[in-house]
Design a protein around this motif. Structure first.
Motif, PDB file in Angstrom:
ATOM      1  N   GLU A   1      56.638  20.213  65.745  1.00 33.41           N
ATOM      2  CA  GLU A   1      56.028  18.908  66.011  1.00 33.41           C
ATOM      3  C   GLU A   1      56.998  17.750  66.085  1.00 33.41           C
ATOM      4  OE1 GLU A   1      55.183  21.039  63.738  1.00 33.41           O
ATOM      5  OE2 GLU A   1      53.080  21.602  63.958  1.00 33.41           O
TER       6      GLU A   1
ATOM      7  N   PRO B   1      53.700  12.376  70.751  1.00 32.72           N
ATOM      8  CA  PRO B   1      54.617  13.352  70.158  1.00 32.72           C
ATOM      9  C   PRO B   1      55.125  12.868  68.799  1.00 32.72           C
ATOM     10  CG  PRO B   1      55.697  12.127  71.911  1.00 32.72           C
ATOM     11  CD  PRO B   1      54.245  11.739  71.943  1.00 32.72           C
TER      12      PRO B   1
ATOM     13  N   HIS C   1      55.354  27.869  75.147  1.00 38.80           N
ATOM     14  CA  HIS C   1      55.498  26.931  76.258  1.00 38.80           C
ATOM     15  C   HIS C   1      56.772  27.204  77.044  1.00 38.80           C
ATOM     16  CE1 HIS C   1      55.020  23.197  78.471  1.00 38.80           C
ATOM     17  NE2 HIS C   1      56.241  22.831  78.141  1.00 38.80           N
TER      18      HIS C   1
ATOM     19  N   GLU D   1      53.493  27.439  69.509  1.00 37.66           N
ATOM     20  CA  GLU D   1      53.165  26.954  70.845  1.00 37.66           C
ATOM     21  C   GLU D   1      54.406  26.474  71.596  1.00 37.66           C
ATOM     22  OE1 GLU D   1      51.317  26.493  68.229  1.00 37.66           O
ATOM     23  OE2 GLU D   1      49.227  26.916  68.766  1.00 37.66           O
TER      24      GLU D   1
ATOM     25  N   HIS E   1      50.678  15.717  66.435  1.00 33.23           N
ATOM     26  CA  HIS E   1      50.943  16.993  65.751  1.00 33.23           C
ATOM     27  C   HIS E   1      49.978  18.121  66.170  1.00 33.23           C
ATOM     28  CE1 HIS E   1      54.074  16.501  62.432  1.00 33.23           C
ATOM     29  NE2 HIS E   1      54.161  15.438  63.172  1.00 33.23           N
ATOM     30  N   SER E   2      49.285  17.943  67.279  1.00 34.05           N
ATOM     31  CA  SER E   2      48.386  18.997  67.756  1.00 34.05           C
ATOM     32  C   SER E   2      49.117  19.889  68.756  1.00 34.05           C
ATOM     33  CB  SER E   2      47.182  18.368  68.469  1.00 34.05           C
ATOM     34  OG  SER E   2      47.576  17.934  69.764  1.00 34.05           O
TER      35      SER E   2
ATOM     36  N   GLU F   1      58.516   8.860  72.811  1.00 36.24           N
ATOM     37  CA  GLU F   1      59.283   9.358  73.954  1.00 36.24           C
ATOM     38  C   GLU F   1      59.156   8.414  75.131  1.00 36.24           C
ATOM     39  OE1 GLU F   1      58.308  13.487  74.625  1.00 36.24           O
ATOM     40  OE2 GLU F   1      58.781  14.036  72.541  1.00 36.24           O
TER      41      GLU F   1
ATOM     42  N   GLY G   1      59.461  17.473  67.667  1.00 32.56           N
ATOM     43  CA  GLY G   1      59.733  17.269  69.073  1.00 32.56           C
ATOM     44  C   GLY G   1      61.180  17.412  69.510  1.00 32.56           C
TER      45      GLY G   1
ATOM     46  N   LYS H   1      59.996  20.386  73.178  1.00 33.35           N
ATOM     47  CA  LYS H   1      58.727  19.660  73.310  1.00 33.35           C
ATOM     48  C   LYS H   1      58.051  19.586  71.948  1.00 33.35           C
ATOM     49  CE  LYS H   1      54.600  19.520  76.248  1.00 33.35           C
ATOM     50  NZ  LYS H   1      54.699  18.104  76.601  1.00 33.35           N
ATOM     51  N   SER H   2      57.349  18.493  71.745  1.00 32.50           N
ATOM     52  CA  SER H   2      56.615  18.299  70.494  1.00 32.50           C
ATOM     53  C   SER H   2      55.313  19.075  70.523  1.00 32.50           C
ATOM     54  CB  SER H   2      56.326  16.796  70.293  1.00 32.50           C
ATOM     55  OG  SER H   2      55.511  16.591  69.166  1.00 32.50           O
ATOM     56  N   LEU H   3      55.340  20.236  69.894  1.00 30.91           N
ATOM     57  CA  LEU H   3      54.159  21.105  69.785  1.00 30.91           C
ATOM     58  C   LEU H   3      54.326  21.861  68.464  1.00 30.91           C
ATOM     59  CD1 LEU H   3      54.015  22.766  73.340  1.00 30.91           C
ATOM     60  CD2 LEU H   3      52.284  21.222  72.370  1.00 30.91           C
ATOM     61  N   PRO H   4      53.274  22.478  67.973  1.00 32.62           N
ATOM     62  CA  PRO H   4      53.481  23.365  66.818  1.00 32.62           C
ATOM     63  C   PRO H   4      54.482  24.470  67.186  1.00 32.62           C
ATOM     64  CG  PRO H   4      51.146  22.896  67.103  1.00 32.62           C
ATOM     65  CD  PRO H   4      51.850  22.335  68.317  1.00 32.62           C
TER      66      PRO H   4
END
Lengths: 740, 740
Positions: free
Chosen positions: B518, A138, B696, B692, A129-130, A142, B520, B686-689
């Motif tokens: 997150e 993730p 991205h 972000e 979760h960063s 994945e 994803g 993508k798994s990001l906040p």
């Protein structure tokens, strides 16, 4: 909160309830391996659960509940039962573990760390979760990350994938194993929560696993009785054990799945030697140890700072110690990398012996392990001279190619959702994939070496199981599915997962237009192609004749990290040996025929079963109006977009400032990129014979030619600029409403 | 082939095995009604089966097998058990019959003819599979035709629809019925074949029917053990009765379903007074009477001329007499229209008494029967001043509207696929739709008057059941569903059926972009919108703030023959009170803000959660480059396309020859109609906040502004013509493959 079980250390074997064959489904219990004490397990679980709570607390979100609840199951699997190798997570004969409840991924990530998977560092775990761009953690597992068998998250998919993984093992074992030489014998373990057992795709797949008697599959139900909306009984009160027995599973209960590692281990070991697939119903408490344990509140949220501290205290851990994994917990798992290497070495030795005794089979097996097709596969693609010249349905043209490929190459597994008579994918001398025990009423039996798969009327499971087949080991299988194109909407979530995971597979989609005819609008696809054309990493190819069909198969086989949908007609199609080309098909769009004059007036763009309308319109335009039309064939917009700008411009000739008209019996969405107008569908179809259906919706060369003439005249008069931002629909434009 | 049962005529009541309450689920056995002799039934079935064979032989195709196999079931339903009125097929309190195995439609059409449905003439029956444009006998039943409750064909859908129809009855009954005044008490009968019990959507729906104890639902399994691929055991060997019992059904077997009308009638009558939903497992022989009976060959084909003749001879019928329905067979059903009118008159009398005693409830009930919303619903739509001005997720803005509408108007039934905490659709003081007997662990109980529906993790059944709710009677309900947008792919086949049938409903689709963050790529939708934008008769609306959300609800409520998907953000969205408008939303696309100069340089097109990137880019373009950009909001392309050409041109200003750029985190497919370039997605997420994730993938105002500037410069230099046929992707263009 912290029950103190006093079970003494004892050999695993003593725990097993029944006498079963020692070797089954690749079980390889190491003599002398003993179960740790309950107190030791308790310690490991305490640390594990506190760690999970810490990671989720870090960013104040994530899924803490299920991982905490599944701690004992994790120890049983990772420490005692599962055959795997932390130093080489990909070794071929490993047991497969699928986390179908993918939101619980922190459980898997953390156990991978504990057992010594090197890439899964403590820092990686903290990246959950960063904003870390290269996180291996993730929000859902994945496939591209080490140790992950399939990408999961959309619920029920992983369960169906697991059925595919178990089938893959059965098929390879039946094909290659010889007495005394088991080169493939792994188990598939699948974690599921309530959701996977509610989702239709999971239920379909379970029916098939029971039917096929996949005794190398163990479904582990983390039965915590909680879903997002509250207790699971808000939406489900069925008798799951009875249902699973009816579905053909061996059902085993574990009542204290939170703490009793021994009981879980015992049940898992039993699954290895079952004569049916096993359903382990393990009662757990979601968020075990937390104050909110057992409630929906702990499903998808962090616990809160205070609550984490309380939890740690109840576990006799220092509340101020975060991400704490003491050495004794690492020590508990310290033997896993070596044991894993021993597993792998055993397998390598088995393969070496096999190679010595069965060199030919071993050669093919090695190729499969390497994920390679046998060389010379292209000889099974019909050459241009082999095609029929009379009108032929493209489903029939495709059947010829499938027959040649699947009839000769073991990599191909060909399935159908109960449409064998319609999809033309049954190859000569096919053997059905079936339990060898099965005796059907109609005499269609088979065995596990069979490569023709009757999925029943279960399109979603067919495609999700296919993902498991593809994911077993990249390239070992090229699975095929077949159904009517419109029913891709039943399977869309699974085919999307194939694209997301880069899984090679071929989806034969027949009956792909209003040309389906009498079966009517329910069976006539209109919008499905729009989905596949927009879907990332998917090839949607709609060939117009046998030559383009050949091109479509070549594209599909060359796209080793991409699923391909081949879209085919029910009805006969005019063949264009003078115009169609496989090379053009591989470029996605190409000049089918130039105009008779260098100075053309209009470009007609067509595809698939509508090509005949473009070609006939072209003739009429010249004959009736002296208008010179060129025709483009556009079997695959994705492949076309991947070409160079120069190539694209050479095909489109957009700068010649002549209008372009797309002709396809789907909505125009997307054709606006290349065309100024379209003959397309903005309504559903109609139950009429094929030809009349087309006519009813304006697909008539005479009518189209008249419309094109008007457009050409307008452009001649007012210039091409008038078409900017004014896309023309030659059929009725988009609307809503319903005629009663 | 033609067993001669000698059962004597006897009162129906005597046949019933158990003593049950006489009135239950609207049963209204007419005293003195007697069952005909077995010989008479045999005669009717012989004529019926030969007729079916004739109709399919006419054009040499069609589905003959199932209709022939289901002859006895048809007599039992249409002659003895079902409450309906041939002269008014739509009367409100009729029993509903769903033919989930829709390919067997000739069965239904023919019985409708026999019982006296006037529009269903002999000529109409002969139009099956013909080129007749106004046929009432399409290849699958269609809702717009008299006597058809729902369009079926895609298998499993009808079964789930039937669950919705039974729910509708339960909800209306619990809401309006008073002791001694049962204004709604109909049964729902659902015919299924093997396929409906294999399809996941059917299995999900059955779980819910059992959970809800819908004892007014009877699922009639035409168990002929044959599917297209062969005998059903090729793909299915589970114990269906055990499975259905585990699912909460009362299971009744009938072993001679081909000829024993009495046994079938008895079983059906029992279903009326069951305390659970009933599963009738009726063994039949597909194509009963034909030489190929009991095989897959007879499923979807005509019998052949010779075979039809042989069949008729075995039935003591003249082989040269085609489409033969003798008077004695018509006579057998002659009383049905009058009996139907008596049913209807009973109901009218009941309603009249009810009106006298409960005028207020009767007033609302009458409105519901008329399919009308209470006047003044618009007061529940927040006005512009009510909106928040701080950043607010559109799922929250939508929650406000749902709360007001559903909290005040009984027409709204609000469901969720286990995402109550995320979808914001739980309204204040909601009552859950549940069996009143249910006691859940978490205390969330309810009753049948409840209008909040926990569907569990079953998106497909949720939407297919919703179709049943909508189809019960047009306008009586406006059902809502809710789930994450990406999971619409699980339910796509059902939502398509809503569009095809013109069923009004609202689908709340939250978490509609990569902004999900997150969780994803598995949870980030990319291509789903392309499907809904291409789907005929569907409104896909993606509002950018609370005001557009209000507009979306108005559009959805006004679209009385169209399903609407409202696509909403998880993350907070900037509110644009100066720019957004509900009126604009109702036009689909509108000018959000003009450029600061009359002479603009570029048009930015945006939608939903990406609006903020367009607006920020606009500011940067002016500030950094002196470029004047106008911004369009495009919440619904379908609504926009329905506007006049003049309006469209006034919004697009395409003839000003300035470039247009679409900004949306979906693929560009379709935007090419309005734009020359796009900032869009050609890959999965993508798994990001959240923030972000957008960055991205290139959703950054600074980056976008620079790209737009280049485009503007290029057009200034080379003219707008250079963009023709050369659509620009500002992010990476379409490609295939997968990074390991």
């Amino acid at each position: 909160m912290a029950p103190a079980l006093e079970l003494l250390e004892q050999p695993i074997e003593n725990l097993r309830t029944k006498s079963k064959p020692f070797i089954c489904n690749g079980v390889s219990l190491h003599d002398g391996l003993v179960l740790a004490s309950a107190a030791k397990h308790q310690r490991v679980m305490n640390v594990f659960r506190a760690f999970i709570a810490d990671v989720c607390q870090q960013f104040g979100e994530g899924h803490a509940g299920s991982p905490m609840g599944m701690a004992a199951i994790g120890i049983a699997l990772y420490k005692y039962v599962m055959k795997y190798s932390p130093r080489n997570c990909d070794y071929f004969n490993r047991d497969r573990l699928v986390l179908s409840n993918g939101h619980a991924c922190l459980w898997q990530y953390t156990f991978m760390h504990l057992v010594g998977v090197k890439s899964m560092t403590l820092d990686q775990l903290k990246s959950y979760h960063s904003a870390n761009l290269v996180s291996l953690c993730p929000g859902h597992p994945e496939i591209e990350n080490e140790g992950i068998e399939v990408t999961t998250g959309p619920l029920g998919q992983g369960l169906a994938n697991a059925v595919g993984l178990a089938m893959a093992t059965k098929n390879l074992a039946a094909t290659y194993n010889k007495p005394g030489h088991e080169v493939v014998n792994n188990m598939t373990w699948c974690m599921v929560g309530d959701a996977c057992l509610q989702e239709g795709v999971g239920l379909e797949a379970l029916s098939l696993a029971g039917h096929w008697k996949l005794n190398n599959l163990c479904v582990i139900f983390d039965n915590n009785s909680v879903t997002c909306d509250g207790s699971a009984d808000v939406a489900n009160t069925e008798d799951i054990n009875m249902k699973m027995r009816a579905t053909g599973f061996n059902v085993v209960n574990v009542y204290n799945g939170d703490t009793d590692v021994a009981a879980v281990t015992n049940a898992l070991l039993d699954a290895r030697s079952s004569d049916k697939p096993t359903f382990l119903n393990i009662r757990t408490v979601i968020g075990f140890g937390a104050t909110k344990a057992g409630t929906a509140d702990i499903h998808g949220a962090a616990l809160g700072v205070e609550e984490v501290a309380t939890l740690k205290r109840s576990f006799c851990l220092d509340p101020d110690n975060h991400f704490y994994i003491p050495q004794d917990v690492y020590d508990f798992f310290h033997d896993m990398p070596d044991r894993g290497e021993a597993h792998e070495a055993d397998w390598q030795a088995t393969v070496a012996e096999y190679r010595a005794e069965y060199p030919i089979q071993a050669g093919e097996f090695a190729l499969r392990v390497a994920g390679k097709m046998p060389e010379g596969w292209s000889k099974y693609i019909p050459s241009k001279e082999d095609h029929p010249t009379v009108s032929t349905a493209s489903r029939k043209s495709a059947g010829v190619v499938t027959n040649a490929l699947a009839g000769n190459i073991n990599s191909f597994l060909v399935g159908t959702a109960d449409l064998t008579p319609s999809c033309n994918v049954a190859y000569k001398n096919k053997v059905d994939f079936q339990s060898p025990d099965l005796r059907t009423s109609c005499g269609l039996d088979g065995d596990y070496s069979g490569r023709y798969i009757h999925y029943g009327i279960r399109e979603h499971a067919m495609c999700a199981i296919t993902n498991g087949l593809s994911a077993f080991n990249r390239g070992t299988f090229i699975p095929m599915t077949s159904t009517y194109f419109v029913f891709h909407l039943y399977a869309a979530a699974a085919i999307r997962m194939a694209a997301l995971q880069g899984l090679q597979q071929i989806h034969i989609a027949t009956h792909d237009s209003i040309g389906v005819g009498e079966n009517g609008p329910t069976h006539q696809p209109i919008a499905v192609a729009a989905l596949w054309r927009a879907m990332p990493n998917l090839l949607y190819i709609r060939p117009c004749d046998a030559e383009e069909v050949a091109g479509a198969y070549i594209a599909a086989i060359q796209a080793t990290s991409t699923p391909t949908v081949i879209s085919l007609s029910r009805q006969g199609l005019t063949q264009y040996p003078q115009h169609s080309s496989r090379e053009g098909t591989l470029k996605g769009g190409y000049v089918f025929t130039e105009a008779d004059s260098d100075d053309f007036d209009v470009t007609l763009i067509s595809v698939g079963s509508e090509m005949v309308y473009a070609m006939k319109t072209r003739d009429l335009l010249l004959k009736n109006y002296g208008i010179h039309a060129r025709v483009l064939s556009f079997p695959c917009t994705r492949l076309f977009e991947m070409q160079t700008r120069e190539y694209k411009q050479s095909v489109l000739k957009a700068r010649a400032n002549k209008p372009a008209v797309a002709i396809e019996a789907y909505p125009s969405n997307g054709w606006e990129r290349y065309a100024d107008a379209s003959v397309s569908m903005n309504s559903f179809g109609k139950s009429l014979p094929s030809k009349e259906t087309y006519e009813h919706f304006g697909f008539e060369p005479k009518r189209i030619a008249a419309k094109v003439k008007d457009l050409v005249d307008e452009v001649r008069r007012d210039g091409i600029g008038i078409l900017r931002g004014d896309f023309r629909e030659f059929n009725e434009g988009p609307r809503i409403g319903f005629e009663h």
